[in-house]
Design an enzyme around this catalytic site. Structure first.
Site, PDB file in Angstrom:
ATOM      1  N   ARG A  22       0.918   0.950 -25.384  1.00  0.00           N
ATOM      2  CA  ARG A  22       0.093   0.297 -26.398  1.00  0.00           C
ATOM      3  C   ARG A  22      -1.390   0.425 -26.047  1.00  0.00           C
ATOM      4  O   ARG A  22      -2.222   0.719 -26.907  1.00  0.00           O
ATOM      5  CB  ARG A  22       0.491  -1.180 -26.493  1.00  0.00           C
ATOM      6  CG  ARG A  22      -0.361  -2.000 -27.448  1.00  0.00           C
ATOM      7  CD  ARG A  22       0.277  -3.356 -27.691  1.00  0.00           C
ATOM      8  NE  ARG A  22       0.504  -4.089 -26.447  1.00  0.00           N
ATOM      9  CZ  ARG A  22      -0.406  -4.915 -25.903  1.00  0.00           C
ATOM     10  NH1 ARG A  22      -1.574  -5.085 -26.491  1.00  0.00           N
ATOM     11  NH2 ARG A  22      -0.126  -5.563 -24.789  1.00  0.00           N
ATOM     12  N   ASP A  33      -7.487   8.540 -18.383  1.00  0.00           N
ATOM     13  CA  ASP A  33      -8.339   8.566 -19.570  1.00  0.00           C
ATOM     14  C   ASP A  33      -9.814   8.607 -19.180  1.00  0.00           C
ATOM     15  O   ASP A  33     -10.679   8.399 -20.020  1.00  0.00           O
ATOM     16  CB  ASP A  33      -8.064   7.353 -20.472  1.00  0.00           C
ATOM     17  CG  ASP A  33      -8.293   6.027 -19.754  1.00  0.00           C
ATOM     18  OD1 ASP A  33      -8.494   6.034 -18.522  1.00  0.00           O
ATOM     19  OD2 ASP A  33      -8.267   4.974 -20.424  1.00  0.00           O
ATOM     20  N   LYS A  68     -18.332   4.698 -10.332  1.00  0.00           N
ATOM     21  CA  LYS A  68     -19.623   4.840  -9.651  1.00  0.00           C
ATOM     22  C   LYS A  68     -19.524   5.899  -8.554  1.00  0.00           C
ATOM     23  O   LYS A  68     -18.551   5.948  -7.809  1.00  0.00           O
ATOM     24  CB  LYS A  68     -20.062   3.498  -9.067  1.00  0.00           C
ATOM     25  CG  LYS A  68     -20.351   2.439 -10.117  1.00  0.00           C
ATOM     26  CD  LYS A  68     -20.792   1.140  -9.472  1.00  0.00           C
ATOM     27  CE  LYS A  68     -21.066   0.071 -10.545  1.00  0.00           C
ATOM     28  NZ  LYS A  68     -21.475  -1.214  -9.937  1.00  0.00           N
ATOM     29  N   ASP A  88       0.834  -1.191   0.000  1.00  0.00           N
ATOM     30  CA  ASP A  88       0.000   0.000   0.000  1.00  0.00           C
ATOM     31  C   ASP A  88       0.879   1.256   0.000  1.00  0.00           C
ATOM     32  O   ASP A  88       1.644   1.494   0.935  1.00  0.00           O
ATOM     33  CB  ASP A  88      -0.888  -0.029   1.244  1.00  0.00           C
ATOM     34  CG  ASP A  88      -1.999   1.006   1.212  1.00  0.00           C
ATOM     35  OD1 ASP A  88      -1.830   2.053   0.555  1.00  0.00           O
ATOM     36  OD2 ASP A  88      -3.039   0.769   1.852  1.00  0.00           O
ATOM     37  N   ASP A 110      -7.160   3.641 -10.842  1.00  0.00           N
ATOM     38  CA  ASP A 110      -8.542   3.169 -10.932  1.00  0.00           C
ATOM     39  C   ASP A 110      -9.481   4.365 -10.799  1.00  0.00           C
ATOM     40  O   ASP A 110      -9.428   5.098  -9.810  1.00  0.00           O
ATOM     41  CB  ASP A 110      -8.816   2.162  -9.815  1.00  0.00           C
ATOM     42  CG  ASP A 110     -10.095   1.364 -10.034  1.00  0.00           C
ATOM     43  OD1 ASP A 110     -11.084   1.972 -10.500  1.00  0.00           O
ATOM     44  OD2 ASP A 110     -10.109   0.162  -9.747  1.00  0.00           O
TER      45      ASP A 110
END
Length: 274
Positions: free
Chosen positions: A249, A211, A179, A152, A175
């Site tokens: 990529r 992104d 939601k 962590d 991440d």
């Protein structure tokens, strides 16, 4: 970041084809990699908090398992929170150190390390296949300026690094927790930035990329409002992708599909008098 703490193990003694995923049945209590990264370095020493990374199962290839077993004692760091580390001792020199949180399979990290051998990269993730892959790349390319952290990153920053220890921080494609009820799990929050600021030298660059446009907007808002950071762009807003961050990529595939990638480059302002 991804986690593979529960993935099947790869035998190190049985014959295998390089790069082929393999399974291994361990006896109860048998360590996954006896000389490699520990499954839960910090254990129960610290309070359980909302985590910003998502556990994910993934297979470890024979080559990755071999790298973890052979190279971890030299190039690996288990984030156990039990000691303050000396980065000069960890890398064997006093060059600038950049912390990268979440490196995936490590290809971009290896390319940045090769392009800038004068900068040390402490790359932290919980994704075991990625750890093994980055170690493989570092060995293949002779990248003595890479160390791989397992665990962590919050515990690393809070418990194991000295003030002003870092010359930069990179958080690429964390991440997004799309939601709304999960937004509290996003890494880039005011509390995280306050912790990071305490470990960053004045002038150090925080570089984020994502992104996921709603997350990019949140990053821009949170970083822009934090008193310890200033946008490197005088006009504000997002920054063009700097040349030192390789186009991966997967990022290229996303761009081909019309995805928008936003980079943010903020500077740690001079420390204020307390």
């Amino acid at each position: 970041m991804a986690d593979s703490l529960n993935t099947p193990d790869a035998p190190l003694s049985a014959p295998h084809d390089p790069g082929v995923s393999v399974r291994h049945t361990r006896t109860r209590g048998e360590p996954r990699f006896p000389d490699g990264p520990r499954a839960d370095p910090a254990g129960s020493h610290f309070e359980r908090r909302i985590r910003s990374f998502q556990p994910r199962r993934s297979r470890v290839t024979a080559g990755q398992a071999d790298a973890l077993q052979r190279l971890w004692p030299t190039w690996g760091l288990d984030i156990d929170g039990q000691r303050v580390i000396d980065l000069g001792e960890l890398f064997g020199n006093d060059r600038p150190v950049v912390l990268e949180i979440g490196f995936g399979m490590g290809e971009a990290t290896a390319r940045m390390a090769a392009a800038d051998p004068g900068t040390n990269i402490l790359a932290v993730d919980v994704h075991t296949p990625g750890q093994g892959n980055l170690l493989n790349l570092a060995e293949r390319d002779g990248l003595s300026n890479v160390r791989v952290g397992n665990g962590d990153a919050i515990i690393l920053l809070r418990e194991m690094l000295r003030p002003d220890a870092l010359d930069g921080l990179r958080v690429y494609f964390p991440d997004p927790w799309p939601k709304k009820r999960h937004h509290k799990r996003r890494l880039i929050q005011p509390e995280f930035l306050t912790l990071a600021a305490a470990r960053l030298k004045s002038g150090a660059i925080v570089h984020c990329a994502t992104d996921w446009e709603p997350y990019a907007e949140q990053m821009l808002e949170v970083l822009g409002a934090h008193p310890d950071f200033e946008n490197t762009r005088a006009e504000g807003g997002f920054a063009p992708r700097p040349e030192f961050r390789p186009l991966t990529r997967f990022e290229g595939q996303g761009l081909d599909k019309g995805h928008v990638v936003n980079d943010l480059l903020f500077r740690r302002v001079p420390h204020r008098e307390r």
